[in-house]
Each structure stands twice: as structure tokens, then as C-alpha cells.
Design an enzyme around this catalytic site. Structure first.
Site, PDB file in Angstrom:
ATOM      1  N   LYS A 119       0.816  -1.219   0.000  1.00  0.00           N
ATOM      2  CA  LYS A 119       0.000   0.000   0.000  1.00  0.00           C
ATOM      3  C   LYS A 119       0.850   1.269   0.000  1.00  0.00           C
ATOM      4  CE  LYS A 119      -4.148  -2.002   0.910  1.00  0.00           C
ATOM      5  NZ  LYS A 119      -5.486  -1.757   0.396  1.00  0.00           N
ATOM      6  N   SER A 167      -8.917   1.692   8.529  1.00  0.00           N
ATOM      7  CA  SER A 167      -8.289   1.257   9.777  1.00  0.00           C
ATOM      8  C   SER A 167      -7.264   0.174   9.469  1.00  0.00           C
ATOM      9  CB  SER A 167      -9.345   0.756  10.771  1.00  0.00           C
ATOM     10  OG  SER A 167     -10.156  -0.219  10.156  1.00  0.00           O
ATOM     11  N   GLN A 203      -1.891   3.407   7.587  1.00  0.00           N
ATOM     12  CA  GLN A 203      -0.477   3.516   7.913  1.00  0.00           C
ATOM     13  C   GLN A 203       0.335   3.967   6.698  1.00  0.00           C
ATOM     14  OE1 GLN A 203       1.200   0.174  10.201  1.00  0.00           O
ATOM     15  NE2 GLN A 203      -0.886  -0.503  10.571  1.00  0.00           N
TER      16      GLN A 203
END
Lengths: 316, 316
Positions: B55, B80, B85
Site C-alpha cells: 500500500k 483502519s 499507515q
């Protein structure tokens, strides 16, 4: 010729000899672990070694140092740990028969791993004397050569090639950490650091419940374990008369770590490096973290010894 | 200019753009897994990517495609999972503010991870409408740009660079497996395969309990999940109007796998490759093994999407 030159030649020849049969394992780093340790860490990943541990190096070297005639008659060891698998796979790779003496109550998965690598499992009663007797019988009856998992100079030199690879890539390391169990890895690592001659100091981590090496160093003679237990099951062995003098002369320190410290270090490695290592490997990082003020700001190596873990029995 | 040329240019430019901010992840192989699959497997290890998942690639690319003025006003997403992150760390690396909208009941460890990467956590009620409303509010009030975790062409192109790296190293792959959740990774992988133009076919694995992509492909329109659950928690998302057409046109097959098959594949990766991957990653290998007769003897790639696992909640 200086002693370092002789050693360097012996180690580079060992490395050249075993190279076709081992992996050159990668070195991993982690910003987060560096921050935590306050030092720059280089992890030598022997968990990625063939059969999952550094033991492959010593096993290959020991078999290759035998004569053709000796190789024809096979090799034998007694072990239910990584050296059993290492000797089996090394022997298979070299076209040699390996007899692995294992106690009849050894876990089935350990026996199957040896069989999968082509080893011949010879069961015996679960006592040390039965193991030794069975091994001696194989030596006497079949002419097989006994190879000790750690107290053998060829095994020690083989194990030293992990540090040789690491110090070749990172010649400026000031400290290099290993776990200590039977003493083969730490003795080989000491020889490699001496051979490279850059004044890299060797520190070993040891479970506090299995502190024979720590006490041996203090006493000046080989001490035995009192019979405790540790999650670092690869380290439930003791020093021998070949590796102990090397360790005595060459080690900087042995640092004892608790079971909780081992598990915490193991968790850090799994979470931060995203790799699977066995508890014995984590003992080296646990020792470094316990005493981290001493290594602040320095380039420090850590040998992650292996990755053969029973995923059904994790401490997390 | 042919379409592949345009695509290839877009992907190589994307790769050059994000390169300073991502890791070039390694490709691992395993004799034992090859034997098991009957094929030659190449595992692209995005579990070693920064923040632990592919990601990061899409997040960096999406932020870098914003104007300086847009970057000054920050970025926002609601997630979430790994994208939260990723956007936080990508933004921090680029000196941009990231607002991460998270439900108030999200695990503390997830919030702390975003905070550790310098993201600003904005809590909201644990409903989809509250998440969307809170994100829209940040867009309206602070001028931040909303970045979708998967339904965004810049994100998709970023995710495609994992396959670009793999196909550059292994240009002869005939199949390449990914998991499918929100669709960003598989859409990007499809574009990368088309760009490289070597006829590598893309197959996605999907949890049978979360089979929206499989049903969407059959129905010819985006379907929703019925509300099941899966251990592959990174895949509890659904396709969007930007990635779905790309997937529809370019995918070879979607293979559904059971929870047991996911756990078995995860265990194989941990035991054999000695690496930590999340359950979502294992879905790709599970799909390959389920249908292995179709790939026998061929060189096959597998993208291991990430390694962010709660070690306290393992399925073993």
C-alpha cells in the site's frame, strides 16, 4: 605466516569448499530496531539457510573433509535438533549416507524432517548413554564416521563462514552477537573475526536458565547445566574441549537473558523484520538489548541462527 | 503510440517517481514449495515493503501527483487497515499532513501505528456514513485532498509497480497471482502485465466468505459483500468504479478459497519461506494451490501483499 593469515586462508578455503551446497544468506536492517537499540544493526539471516539454520555450513564442511573411502561408509551423529537435519541434508547433497541416532521419544516431526532429507533414523532409548552407545555401534559395525554437532574443528570452521560473509559485507562492525549453546557457532564466529583482523568483538547471549557457558567462562573449565529449561531449545547443549578454549581466548562477554527477554526479542524480530526465527536466534538480540548502552552509536552484527519453529507452540 | 507503450511509460514514470520512498522488495523462492505446487514460484515480498505492505507504493504516488498547493493542505483517507499507515508514512516522508479517519472502536494498536508514522488520527462513529462524512468535513474545512485506498488511478498505478519490478526480474512468468480486496493491487498488476506485454495472465484469490469480486465479475456489475467474515481482514473491502472495469477487462480468473485453505497456505509460507505474512497475502498462494494442475511446470509469480500481523491472534 601470521596466525590471522593462516586462519583467514582456512576460513576462505572452507567457504569456497561449501559454497555450492549452502545459501549466501541475506543481511537485513530495520530503522525501528536501530532506534530501539540505539545502534546500527545488521542481521545475518541464517533462518534462510538451507534446512533453516547455520548448522548446514558445518555439516557440509565436516563431510567434505572426509576421504572418499570415509564418505563411502557414511556419517553418523546423535541429535534431535537442527544438526540432525543439517547432517542428513548435507550428506544427501554430497551423495553420502547419514545415520541419525534419535531417542525413541523424539517428536515425530523431527524424525520426519530427517527422513525427508534422506537421512536414516536409528532409534534408541532416550538416555545419553544409549545415544552414545548406538552411535559407537554404527561406527564399529558400518565404519561410519561420527560427526559431533559442535565440538569438531571442521564443523566450527563451517559455522564461522556465516560471520565471514557478514564481515566481508560489513567490515566495520565493532561487535558481533551470536547465541551460545554447544559453542560451535560462537567459536567459529570468533575465528572469523580474528581472521578478518578488524578488531570486531564477539558477544554471546545465553539463556539464564541454561548458563553453562557463562559459568564455564568464570570457572575456567567446562561446567554442566543443572537441568533447567528454556524456550531456546537449540541451546540446551554444552561446550566441548575443542570449542571451549577458542571461546575462552576470544570472547568479549557472555550475557545472560531471561525467558521473557528472549520472547520479547523474538517478537521484535518477527514484527519488525517480518521473518520467522526460532527462540534460540532471539537470544542474541535479547543480549544486545539488555546491555545496549555499551554499543550505542556503533555498527553491530547479529547472527540469527535459524528459523525452524513449531508454529503450533508459539510463545505469543 | 500503442496502448502498451503509453501504459509502460506511465508505469515506469510512476516507479521512478516513488522509488526514493519505497523499498525494492526481494523475490524469494523455495524448492519445497515448487515441489508442492508442481510449478516454479517467485514470491514478491511486499511484507518487506516500508510499513509492511504494498500500500506504501500507491500512497506515495497519489500524494506526489498532487500540486504543491494541494500537498500544503494535506491528504485525508478513511481506513483502519494498511492504507491508513501507508498514507501516514508516505505523507510524513513527503512533508505532507495526513488526516486518517478511524472508527472510535478501531484497535488501539492500529491508531498507535498511524500516530507513530506522524499521521493525525480523527476519530468518528463506527459507521460507514460517519467515516465518509468526517472525511468530507476535513476536505471542506481544511482543503485536504481525499485519497481512496484502492479506487484511484494514481494509487492503482503505484500498486502496479510491485508487479513491474517482479516482471522486470522474471519476464517469462506465465501467471501472476494476487489477492483481491478493494481491487487496487490486482488492477495495478493487470496494467503492469499489459505494459510489459509478455502475455502474463493475472489470477486473483478471494476468500469464499467475501466473494464480492467473484460475483461482480459474473454479474458484470459491482456487487457487495453479504456480511460474512474472513481471517484475511485486509480483503473486507469492495471494488470501485475505477478499478472494476480494469479488472473486468484484464483478469484471467478469480479463485475462491476457504478459510482453512488460507490458513494452510499462510502456514506453508511461514514454515517454508521463514517469513511473516498476513492472511490476506496467503490468499494468493491458496488460490494457486487450489488450481495447481492448470499451472504445472510453469514459472508463476505470487505477490505477498503484506506482513502486518497481530502475533497475539495467530490461527496456528
Amino acid at each position: 605466516m601470521h596466525q590471522e593469515d593462516t586462519l583467514f586462508t582456512a576460513l576462505t578455503q572452507t567457504h569456497a569448499r561449501i559454497k555450492p551446497y549452502i545459501h549466501h544468506t541475506p543481511v537485513l536492517t530495520s530503522h525501528l530496531l536501530n532506534e530501539l537499540a540505539g545502534a546500527t544493526l545488521y542481521f545475518k539471516c541464517e533462518n534462510f539457510q538451507r534446512m533453516g539454520a547455520f548448522k548446514m555450513r558445518g555439516a557440509v564442511n565436516a563431510i567434505m573433509q572426509l576421504s572418499a573411502e570415509q564418505q563411502r561408509q557414511g556419517v553418523v551423529t546423535h541429535s534431535s535438533g537442527n544438526f540432525a537435519q543439517a547432517l542428513a541434508l548435507a550428506a544427501q547433497s554430497l551423495g553420502v549416507t547419514a545415520y541419525i541416532v534419535m531417542p525413541s521419544n523424539a517428536p515425530r516431526v523431527k524424525k520426519e524432517a530427517v527422513l525427508a532429507y534422506g537421512g536414516q533414523v536409528i532409534e534408541c532409548e532416550p538416555t545419553l548413554s544409549a545415544r552414545e552407545q548406538t552411535a559407537q555401534q554404527l561406527v564399529a559395525e558400518r565404519g561410519a564416521t561420527f560427526i559431533h554437532p559442535s565440538n569438531d574443528l571442521h564443523v566450527i570452521l563451517g559455522q564461522g563462514t556465516a560471520a565471514l560473509e557478514l564481515l566481508t559485507e560489513q567490515p566495520d562492525l565493532t561487535y558481533l552477537f551470536t547465541p551460545v549453546g554447544g559453542g560451535g557457532l560462537v567459536a567459529g564466529t570468533i575465528l572469523a573475526a580474528q581472521a578478518c583482523g578488524r578488531n570486531c568483538r564477539i558477544v554471546a547471549g545465553e539463556p539464564a536458565t541454561m548458563d553453562d557457558a557463562y559459568r564455564s567462562l568464570q570457572a575456567g573449565r567446562i561446567e554442566s547445566n543443572a537441568g533447567g529449561d528454556t524456550i531456546a531449545d537449540g541451546l540446551k547443549t554444552q561446550l566441548g574441549d575443542i570449542n571451549f578454549p577458542l571461546i575462552q581466548r576470544g570472547i568479549d562477554a557472555i550475557i545472560l537473558v531471561s525467558e521473557d527477554e528472549i520472547i520479547a526479542a523474538m517478537r521484535l524480530i518477527w514484527e519488525r523484520l517480518k521473518i520467522v526465527v526460532e527462540a534460540s536466534s532471539a537470544v542474541a538480540l535479547a543480549a544486545l538489548l539488555k546491555n545496549k548502552a555499551s554499543y550505542a552509536g556503533q555498527p553491530v552484527g547479529v547472527i540469527l541462527s535459524g528459523g525452524n519453529v513449531d508454529l503450533g507452540k508459539l510463545p505469543f
